[in-house]
Write a protein that holds these residues in place. Structure first.
Motif, PDB file in Angstrom:
ATOM      1  N   HIS A 461       0.763  -1.161   0.043  1.00  0.00           N
ATOM      2  CA  HIS A 461      -0.084   0.000  -0.031  1.00  0.00           C
ATOM      3  C   HIS A 461       0.721   1.218   0.200  1.00  0.00           C
ATOM      4  O   HIS A 461       1.253   1.789   1.099  1.00  0.00           O
ATOM      5  CB  HIS A 461      -0.887   0.213   1.187  1.00  0.00           C
ATOM      6  CG  HIS A 461      -1.824  -1.182   1.369  1.00  0.00           C
ATOM      7  ND1 HIS A 461      -2.816  -1.584   0.347  1.00  0.00           N
ATOM      8  CD2 HIS A 461      -1.801  -2.094   2.231  1.00  0.00           C
ATOM      9  CE1 HIS A 461      -3.106  -2.507   1.012  1.00  0.00           C
ATOM     10  NE2 HIS A 461      -2.589  -2.939   2.081  1.00  0.00           N
ATOM     11  N   PRO A 462       1.360   1.750  -1.277  1.00  0.00           N
ATOM     12  CA  PRO A 462       1.987   3.126  -1.042  1.00  0.00           C
ATOM     13  C   PRO A 462       0.973   4.234  -0.688  1.00  0.00           C
ATOM     14  O   PRO A 462      -0.217   4.164  -0.827  1.00  0.00           O
ATOM     15  CB  PRO A 462       2.372   3.326  -2.572  1.00  0.00           C
ATOM     16  CG  PRO A 462       2.217   2.095  -3.245  1.00  0.00           C
ATOM     17  CD  PRO A 462       1.378   1.173  -2.431  1.00  0.00           C
ATOM     18  N   THR A 463       1.549   4.877   0.430  1.00  0.00           N
ATOM     19  CA  THR A 463       0.822   5.835   1.051  1.00  0.00           C
ATOM     20  C   THR A 463       0.769   7.439   0.638  1.00  0.00           C
ATOM     21  O   THR A 463       0.059   8.270   0.886  1.00  0.00           O
ATOM     22  CB  THR A 463       0.982   5.995   2.317  1.00  0.00           C
ATOM     23  OG1 THR A 463       2.519   6.318   2.704  1.00  0.00           O
ATOM     24  CG2 THR A 463       0.626   4.426   3.024  1.00  0.00           C
ATOM     25  N   THR A 468      -3.099   6.583  -2.910  1.00  0.00           N
ATOM     26  CA  THR A 468      -4.024   6.280  -2.134  1.00  0.00           C
ATOM     27  C   THR A 468      -5.547   6.140  -2.414  1.00  0.00           C
ATOM     28  O   THR A 468      -6.630   5.938  -1.820  1.00  0.00           O
ATOM     29  CB  THR A 468      -4.165   7.033  -0.889  1.00  0.00           C
ATOM     30  OG1 THR A 468      -4.212   8.616  -1.518  1.00  0.00           O
ATOM     31  CG2 THR A 468      -2.953   7.091  -0.241  1.00  0.00           C
ATOM     32  N   LYS A 469      -5.683   6.359  -3.924  1.00  0.00           N
ATOM     33  CA  LYS A 469      -6.920   6.276  -4.571  1.00  0.00           C
ATOM     34  C   LYS A 469      -7.662   5.043  -4.592  1.00  0.00           C
ATOM     35  O   LYS A 469      -8.708   4.792  -4.684  1.00  0.00           O
ATOM     36  CB  LYS A 469      -7.047   6.974  -5.893  1.00  0.00           C
ATOM     37  CG  LYS A 469      -6.863   8.525  -5.795  1.00  0.00           C
ATOM     38  CD  LYS A 469      -6.502   8.957  -7.250  1.00  0.00           C
ATOM     39  CE  LYS A 469      -5.925  10.400  -7.263  1.00  0.00           C
ATOM     40  NZ  LYS A 469      -6.108  10.976  -8.615  1.00  0.00           N
ATOM     41  N   ARG A 470      -6.615   3.945  -4.959  1.00  0.00           N
ATOM     42  CA  ARG A 470      -7.259   2.396  -4.900  1.00  0.00           C
ATOM     43  C   ARG A 470      -7.684   2.027  -3.591  1.00  0.00           C
ATOM     44  O   ARG A 470      -7.448   2.172  -2.695  1.00  0.00           O
ATOM     45  CB  ARG A 470      -6.056   1.858  -5.320  1.00  0.00           C
ATOM     46  CG  ARG A 470      -6.367   0.363  -5.861  1.00  0.00           C
ATOM     47  CD  ARG A 470      -5.087  -0.453  -6.150  1.00  0.00           C
ATOM     48  NE  ARG A 470      -4.242   0.089  -7.357  1.00  0.00           N
ATOM     49  CZ  ARG A 470      -4.612   0.311  -8.586  1.00  0.00           C
ATOM     50  NH1 ARG A 470      -5.676  -0.642  -8.964  1.00  0.00           N
ATOM     51  NH2 ARG A 470      -3.733   0.514  -9.557  1.00  0.00           N
ATOM     52  N   SER A 471      -9.113   1.171  -3.734  1.00  0.00           N
ATOM     53  CA  SER A 471      -9.504   0.665  -2.706  1.00  0.00           C
ATOM     54  C   SER A 471      -8.582  -0.353  -2.022  1.00  0.00           C
ATOM     55  O   SER A 471      -7.903  -1.136  -2.715  1.00  0.00           O
ATOM     56  CB  SER A 471     -11.067  -0.172  -3.207  1.00  0.00           C
ATOM     57  OG  SER A 471     -10.693  -0.933  -4.023  1.00  0.00           O
ATOM     58  N   ARG A 472      -8.870  -0.440  -0.749  1.00  0.00           N
ATOM     59  CA  ARG A 472      -8.078  -1.515  -0.140  1.00  0.00           C
ATOM     60  C   ARG A 472      -8.763  -2.848   0.267  1.00  0.00           C
ATOM     61  O   ARG A 472      -9.972  -3.007   0.351  1.00  0.00           O
ATOM     62  CB  ARG A 472      -7.610  -0.946   1.504  1.00  0.00           C
ATOM     63  CG  ARG A 472      -6.973   0.383   1.143  1.00  0.00           C
ATOM     64  CD  ARG A 472      -5.857   0.518   0.445  1.00  0.00           C
ATOM     65  NE  ARG A 472      -5.170   1.733   0.742  1.00  0.00           N
ATOM     66  CZ  ARG A 472      -4.046   2.176  -0.139  1.00  0.00           C
ATOM     67  NH1 ARG A 472      -3.904   1.535  -1.197  1.00  0.00           N
ATOM     68  NH2 ARG A 472      -3.669   3.336  -0.170  1.00  0.00           N
ATOM     69  N   PHE A 483      -3.454  -0.196   6.319  1.00  0.00           N
ATOM     70  CA  PHE A 483      -2.904   1.040   6.096  1.00  0.00           C
ATOM     71  C   PHE A 483      -3.629   2.288   5.902  1.00  0.00           C
ATOM     72  O   PHE A 483      -3.386   3.311   6.018  1.00  0.00           O
ATOM     73  CB  PHE A 483      -1.885   0.929   4.870  1.00  0.00           C
ATOM     74  CG  PHE A 483      -0.504   0.419   5.372  1.00  0.00           C
ATOM     75  CD1 PHE A 483       0.711   1.337   5.866  1.00  0.00           C
ATOM     76  CD2 PHE A 483      -0.460  -0.991   5.232  1.00  0.00           C
ATOM     77  CE1 PHE A 483       1.693   0.386   6.167  1.00  0.00           C
ATOM     78  CE2 PHE A 483       0.755  -1.578   5.464  1.00  0.00           C
ATOM     79  CZ  PHE A 483       1.725  -0.923   6.037  1.00  0.00           C
ATOM     80  N   GLU A 484      -5.028   1.987   5.968  1.00  0.00           N
ATOM     81  CA  GLU A 484      -6.181   3.109   5.932  1.00  0.00           C
ATOM     82  C   GLU A 484      -6.036   3.681   7.153  1.00  0.00           C
ATOM     83  O   GLU A 484      -6.173   4.968   7.327  1.00  0.00           O
ATOM     84  CB  GLU A 484      -7.451   2.768   5.751  1.00  0.00           C
ATOM     85  CG  GLU A 484      -7.942   2.176   4.258  1.00  0.00           C
ATOM     86  CD  GLU A 484      -9.242   1.832   4.040  1.00  0.00           C
ATOM     87  OE1 GLU A 484      -9.875   2.076   3.189  1.00  0.00           O
ATOM     88  OE2 GLU A 484      -9.934   1.212   5.043  1.00  0.00           O
ATOM     89  N   ASN A 544      -2.111  -4.344  -9.005  1.00  0.00           N
ATOM     90  CA  ASN A 544      -2.927  -4.202  -7.881  1.00  0.00           C
ATOM     91  C   ASN A 544      -2.545  -5.025  -6.752  1.00  0.00           C
ATOM     92  O   ASN A 544      -2.750  -6.448  -6.698  1.00  0.00           O
ATOM     93  CB  ASN A 544      -4.653  -4.740  -8.408  1.00  0.00           C
ATOM     94  CG  ASN A 544      -5.452  -4.615  -7.162  1.00  0.00           C
ATOM     95  OD1 ASN A 544      -5.172  -4.361  -6.165  1.00  0.00           O
ATOM     96  ND2 ASN A 544      -6.859  -4.229  -7.669  1.00  0.00           N
ATOM     97  N   ARG A 545      -1.688  -4.595  -5.923  1.00  0.00           N
ATOM     98  CA  ARG A 545      -0.954  -5.517  -5.017  1.00  0.00           C
ATOM     99  C   ARG A 545      -1.798  -6.322  -4.125  1.00  0.00           C
ATOM    100  O   ARG A 545      -1.470  -7.088  -3.660  1.00  0.00           O
ATOM    101  CB  ARG A 545      -0.042  -4.627  -4.410  1.00  0.00           C
ATOM    102  CG  ARG A 545       1.317  -4.082  -5.505  1.00  0.00           C
ATOM    103  CD  ARG A 545       2.177  -3.062  -4.823  1.00  0.00           C
ATOM    104  NE  ARG A 545       3.707  -2.951  -5.588  1.00  0.00           N
ATOM    105  CZ  ARG A 545       3.611  -2.175  -6.484  1.00  0.00           C
ATOM    106  NH1 ARG A 545       2.641  -1.572  -7.120  1.00  0.00           N
ATOM    107  NH2 ARG A 545       4.770  -2.272  -7.204  1.00  0.00           N
ATOM    108  N   GLU A 546      -2.841  -5.352  -3.705  1.00  0.00           N
ATOM    109  CA  GLU A 546      -3.660  -6.074  -2.864  1.00  0.00           C
ATOM    110  C   GLU A 546      -4.388  -7.227  -3.269  1.00  0.00           C
ATOM    111  O   GLU A 546      -4.572  -8.103  -2.574  1.00  0.00           O
ATOM    112  CB  GLU A 546      -4.818  -4.982  -2.323  1.00  0.00           C
ATOM    113  CG  GLU A 546      -4.413  -3.650  -1.620  1.00  0.00           C
ATOM    114  CD  GLU A 546      -4.205  -2.618  -2.818  1.00  0.00           C
ATOM    115  OE1 GLU A 546      -4.056  -2.808  -3.749  1.00  0.00           O
ATOM    116  OE2 GLU A 546      -4.290  -1.307  -2.379  1.00  0.00           O
TER     117      GLU A 546
END
Length: 929
Positions: A461-463, A468-472, A483-484, A544-546
């Motif tokens: 999760h790059p911050t 940070t636009k991508r959903s977690r 990381f939210e 999409n790393r998540e």
């Protein structure tokens, strides 16, 4: 024990039990005092191990009879340490009652001898010439020396002395005094006391205990727990980080306190989020602040406590309530600090009070307390020696949850901030730590200047705002992803502004943001590096790393744990496994199924000996005293029967004793009771006990039982492992520990964390397509020429997504076992390559790549290990051993041998020599286009 022992602790208890039994036997034969030297690193749980030993001696086990009349005298040089040890027994030992533990009191203790079946606690400070215990009086008929000497003379067959040797932090004169008194117990003292028959010495270093026992005629047996064993357990934090300020820092006290508070609050936030997602009780880590002594009689401390507490509140955002801030100063009264009532608390009670957030202390925390929640400390002392620091760190190094944290690696360290040290003095301390104590602190110790971290946190999760636009990915409904919790908000900015304004008004230090300015400057400097042009594009468009992590952790890929020894027998491991499967609901009938199977084995055995006519003879012997000679004595030796002993009717207590021993031989899991529940005969109430006793005594029956346990253990593990993937980290760690303890090479489900902590590469290239990246979406990795070219070849593939450098010996590393010279070894293949696969239900496939020098003697072993891995993981993509050719025509390209192909795998598995493997490479190796 109420706590599950770690593998190294179980092994230590086994070795201690063996050596203590042999020592007692040797003393009975020779009357020469016996010493068992038990050495274990700081933080390894020496007290817990010793408590487990006491329980075993009192209650017996499969190999050793119980000794309920045993007497233990536990002696240390500290009242706090004695109290702490006693409380651990009362809290953690489930087979020792509160009445069995006795603290020897100066005023009330007066006994001719120590009573059977008790554990006594005594400290050397009560044994001075001026002590009441050493004198006769109107209320004391026996001095403590007379009591102990009478016990030695009359009860030497069941008397044990435990020396808890912990001199660190004591003044030299106190050390000498404590040592002199303890040596009386070891060597004896004329006209006072004879040497104790069996002595168990607990110490952090062999040298220290050797100095204590000095020159003695006693026989010495050694039990040593190594730092490597403790490191592998997860009981202790991985890293100790000692931080110091820049030379130019103004007002070092508060500048460093600010950095410490930032680190503590960050740790607090990470723990809160982790516990929420993993459904643990909140850890609530503590900030520990060591302040200066007061030079003025009316001054509690030369450190401004009001300013400290105000800075901590402002910087952390906490508004502390009564009970959340405490002190341990010699003045036991409550204090008023910055308008808050700050209560006194005994050090030994700190960790259990979950309300406590901040602890102020001076010098009295080096012994007598355990605080795994104390993960951040700042010391305003100017002169701190290495042994003192080591003792403090030994109190803080244990992990709060008694396990390594996989999901977030930032939770695996403890931080110490020293404002009056610089690079040179910190390195001196670290060197001394390693020379004197650090070699026995099973963690890596680092020194770093503020703003120059030895570790970089990488995550999926790059911050930075652009990332940070991508959903977690969320752990569960209505929960934040990890990381939210750490996005910058206007409220945080406002808190920082208020902090700086407040500090300016108080004139605490001139440059209140010196630490932040230093960090900002370095961040600005680092932004000047040549970041690849495709960094942002790759992240936004391709990775999409998540989703990748979720896919990998759902695949059920295997990883392995390779040990040199097996901790449990298969029967013990089987019962641990079925209890966990039952309790978790994965297989509710697991325990009943195994118990029923073993019960039927006993029943079938009884039927067989009844049918061949031997039952009545064996049952009659079971009811005679002679059969009891088949048990083991307290020294672990089988008592040999003889015709001259004769046959005597046993009492009900004898049958019960044999039945209990049989239960222990059968795993102590209630097998005998389960058999009785099913085959109880009201006309012969003892018959079911006789059946169990006979079965347990039959060597062939036990052999068959252990074979069944081994097969059933592996069957259940293979059948239900895939159902553990979504059970959370706590369950997975329990499951993995059971499986690891059962096998030398054990299978586990491969799972990757969301965040890792690594030592940053100072050289190498920047990559934006690595699975883990920094806040800005890239990571610097130092690859050798082979590795770099292999990654370039992978990046050119149209289905390539990202890659992962698979480091050795991390808890989350992919590990593949292989054989080298007949021994099992762990291999850590260099790279995992993630490719897109539309046909897979996961959407991705994982390849394993190992660029490897063909001249190394492990080539064939690793190739066959990789082939077996591919055979057992059909969901894997490619498993390739890679070599570089030296053919100029082929331009030194890389040739790949893919073990996932059955024809190659079969040939590799049947290869006997390295030459055969080379021929397979020549025939089946391929080049990437």
């Amino acid at each position: 024990m109420k706590v599950e022992l770690f593998p190294f602790q179980k092994k230590a208890v086994d070795e201690l039990r063996y050596n203590v039994a042999n020592s007692l036997g040797a003393y009975q034969q020779t009357l020469i005092p016996q010493v068992v030297s038990f050495t274990a690193p700081t933080g390894s749980g020496k007290t817990i191990i010793t408590l487990a030993l006491i329980e075993r001696i009192f209650n017996g086990e499969a190999r050793y009879n119980d000794q309920p009349d045993a007497i233990f005298l536990w002696i240390s040089d500290s009242p706090e340490l004695n109290l702490q040890s006693k409380e651990k027994i009362d809290r953690q030992a489930d087979k020792i009652t509160l009445e069995q533990t006795v603290e020897i009191s100066d005023d009330s203790f007066d006994e001719e001898m120590l009573e059977d079946g008790h554990v006594y606690f005594l400290n050397t400070q009560k044994l001075g010439k001026s002590s009441n215990l050493t004198k006769h009086s109107d209320t004391r008929n026996y001095t403590i020396w007379e009591t102990l000497n009478n016990t030695i003379k009359n009860k030497s067959d069941r008397l044990y002395l435990i020396i808890d040797e912990a001199h660190r932090g004591m003044q030299v004169k106190d050390i000498f005094k404590a040592t002199s008194i303890m040596q009386k117990f070891i060597k004896g003292s004329k006209n006072e006391i004879e040497p104790f028959p069996v002595i168990i010495g607990m110490s952090a270093t062999i040298d220290r205990f050797n100095k204590l026992i000095g020159k003695t005629t006693a026989t010495i047996r050694k039990v040593i727990v190594t730092t490597d064993e403790v490191r592998a357990s997860g009981l202790l934090k991985d890293r100790i980080i000692v931080t110091y300020p820049e030379k130019k820092t103004i007002n070092r006290d508060m500048a460093v306190l600010q950095a410490a508070v930032d680190a503590w609050k960050d740790k607090w936030d990470h723990w809160q989020q982790y516990c929420k997602e993993q459904h643990y009780a909140y850890v609530n880590p503590m900030l520990v602040v060591q302040v200066k002594n007061g030079t003025d009689h009316n001054n509690i401390s030369d450190t401004n406590l009001d300013d400290c507490l105000q800075l901590i509140e402002n910087r952390s955002g906490f508004q502390f309530k009564e009970g959340e801030v405490v002190h341990t100063f010699g003045q036991t009264a409550d204090l008023k600090i910055n308008g808050l009532k700050v209560q006194y608390i005994e050090p030994s009670r700190i960790n259990d009070d979950k309300k406590i957030k901040v602890v102020f202390f001076k010098e009295n925390l080096s012994t007598g307390w355990d605080a795994p929640r104390a993960e951040t400390m700042v010391s305003f002392r100017r002169g701190v020696d290495a042994t003192y620091i080591a003792q403090l760190l030994g109190r803080m190094i244990r992990t709060p949850l008694r396990m390594h944290i996989n999901v977030d690696d930032t939770l695996n360290d403890v931080k110490l901030f020293l404002p009056y040290f610089d690079q040179i003095t910190v390195q001196d301390v670290l060197k001394e730590l390693h020379n004197s104590e650090g070699g026995n602190i099973p963690a890596d110790v680092y020194g770093e200047e503020i703003g120059e971290s030895n570790f970089t946190t990488l995550s999926i999760h790059p911050t930075s705002k652009k990332y940070t636009k991508r959903s977690r990915v969320k752990e569960a409904d209505n929960q934040l992803s990890f990381f939210e919790a750490y996005k910058t908000t206007e409220n945080n900015k406002e808190t920082t502004k208020k902090t700086n304004d407040s500090l300016s008004k108080k004139n605490i230090f001139i440059q209140s943001n010196v630490v932040n300015e230093t960090r900002d400057k370095r961040n600005k400097d680092s932004s000047a590096v040549n970041i690849p042009q495709n960094t942002e594009d790759n992240f936004d468009k391709e990775i999409n790393r998540e989703e990748v992590i979720k896919a990998i952790n759902s695949m059920g890929l295997l990883t392995y744990n390779v040990r040199s020894t097996k901790i449990n027998n298969y029967l013990t491991s089987l019962f641990k496994l079925v209890h966990l499967l039952t309790q978790s609901g994965i297989y509710p009938g697991a325990v009943d199924s195994v118990l029923n199977n073993v019960v039927e084995k006993i029943h079938n055995y009884i039927i067989s000996i009844k049918s061949d006519g031997t039952y009545e003879y064996l049952a009659d012997k079971a009811r005679k005293f002679e059969l009891s000679t088949q048990s083991f004595d307290v020294f672990g030796k089988k008592i040999q029967g003889g015709h001259d002993i004769g046959l005597y009717a046993t009492t009900q207590a004898d049958i019960d004793r044999q039945f209990n021993l049989a239960e222990k031989k059968l795993g102590d899991q209630g097998i005998g009771i389960a058999y009785g529940n099913k085959y109880y005969d009201e006309n012969d109430p003892d018959s079911f006990k006789i059946h169990v006793i006979l079965y347990a005594l039959d060597e062939e029956c036990r052999k068959n039982l252990f074979t069944y346990a081994e097969n059933e253990f592996h069957k259940l593990d293979d059948q239900y492992r895939r159902y553990t993937l979504d059970k959370g980290e706590k369950f997975i760690k329990q499951y993995d520990r059971i499986v690891s303890d059962g096998d030398v090479v054990s299978k586990h489900s491969f799972r990757l964390p969301e965040a890792i902590s690594i030592s940053p590469d100072k050289s190498g290239k920047l990559y934006s397509d690595h699975l883990y990246v920094n806040d800005d979406g890239y990571v610097r990795v130092d690859l050798n020429s082979w590795e770099e070219k292999v990654i370039k070849e992978e990046e050119r593939r149209p289905d390539f997504v990202c890659w992962l450098r698979n480091p050795p010996r991390k808890t989350w590393s992919l590990t593949i076992p292989y054989k080298l010279h007949g021994d099992e070894k762990p291999a850590y293949p260099d790279f995992l390559i993630i490719r897109r696969d539309e046909k897979s239900k996961f959407g991705y496939v994982v390849d394993i790549l190992e660029p490897h020098n063909p001249s190394l003697d492990d080539n064939l072993g690793k190739a066959q290990g990789f082939a077996k891995y591919a055979q057992n993981n059909i969901q894997i993509g490619k498993v390739e051993l890679i070599r570089q050719t030296k053919d100029k025509v082929k331009n030194n390209r890389f040739i790949r041998l893919n073990m996932a192909k059955s024809i190659i795998r079969d040939k590799v598995l049947h290869a006997v020599t390295l030459e055969e493997l080379n021929h397979i490479f020549d025939e089946y190796g391929v080049f990437e286009d």
